[in-house]
Design an enzyme around this catalytic site. Structure first.
Site, short mmCIF file in Angstrom:
data_model
loop_
_atom_site.label_atom_id
_atom_site.label_comp_id
_atom_site.label_asym_id
_atom_site.label_seq_id
_atom_site.Cartn_x
_atom_site.Cartn_y
_atom_site.Cartn_z
N GLY A 84 0.87 -1.28 -0.02
CA GLY A 84 -0.01 0.02 -0.01
C GLY A 84 0.74 1.23 -0.08
O GLY A 84 2.13 1.17 0.43
N TYR A 85 0.37 2.39 -0.44
CA TYR A 85 1.01 3.60 -0.75
C TYR A 85 0.31 4.78 0.25
O TYR A 85 -0.90 4.90 0.04
CB TYR A 85 1.26 3.83 -1.92
CG TYR A 85 1.94 2.99 -2.87
CD1 TYR A 85 3.44 3.31 -3.06
CD2 TYR A 85 1.32 1.86 -3.27
CE1 TYR A 85 3.99 2.45 -3.72
CE2 TYR A 85 2.40 0.88 -3.98
CZ TYR A 85 3.68 0.97 -4.01
OH TYR A 85 4.54 0.24 -4.69
#
Length: 163
Positions: free
Chosen positions: A29-30
């Site tokens: 995830g970012y």
């Protein structure tokens, strides 16, 4: 300072599968940061987890700092900080020509996309091109995993078809 020098390609065929030595499922995830901020990623790869900070890309190089963290912390960061900006894939390691290629098969909103990456010691380093390699997309930022987390491959109009 750690530097990542990487070239990325699409695939022309599935011939790479016969040479794959290992595979690991990854969920990454970012964090939502506004440019020109660094890219901040949390990744769960198999039974391990990592927090990574990457600087801006210059040609095919960028600074990269990666730290192993507890899986429970990574799971919490994915939930609390990444929202829907998640990339799911299986990474295969495929030796060829004295290098180990990382072939990523994407799932979820990026299903249908396959990329191959090679990490090099220098921007001008030479390498043998595998017959299963397609066009280079190193300069096309749409193929970065951070971009794929915000604008997934399946939402692209006229996305290139792969073998």
């Amino acid at each position: 300072m750690a530097v990542e020098i990487e070239r990325k390609f699409l695939l022309a065929s599935e011939a790479w599968r016969s040479g794959a030595e290992s595979a690991v499922r990854m969920v990454q995830g970012y964090f939502e940061l506004l440019p020109p901020s660094p890219t901040v990623r949390v990744r769960i790869a198999g039974e391990k987890a990592f927090l990574t900070v990457k600087g801006p890309v210059r040609n095919i190089s960028r600074s990269e700092f990666e730290y192993e963290i507890p899986v429970a912390d990574a799971e919490a960061m994915l939930r609390e900080f990444c929202g829907g900006r998640v990339v799911e894939k299986v990474r295969y390691l495929v030796p060829y020509g004295g290098f180990v290629w990382e072939v990523d098969e994407y799932f979820g909103e990026n299903e249908g996309l396959f990329t191959a990456e090679i990490e090099l010691d220098g921007e001008e380093a030479s390498f043998s091109v595998p017959p299963w390699l397609g066009p280079e997309v190193s300069a096309d930022r749409r193929y970065s995993n951070g971009a794929l987390s915000r604008n997934p491959y399946r939402r692209w109009n006229n996305a290139p078809k792969q073998a």
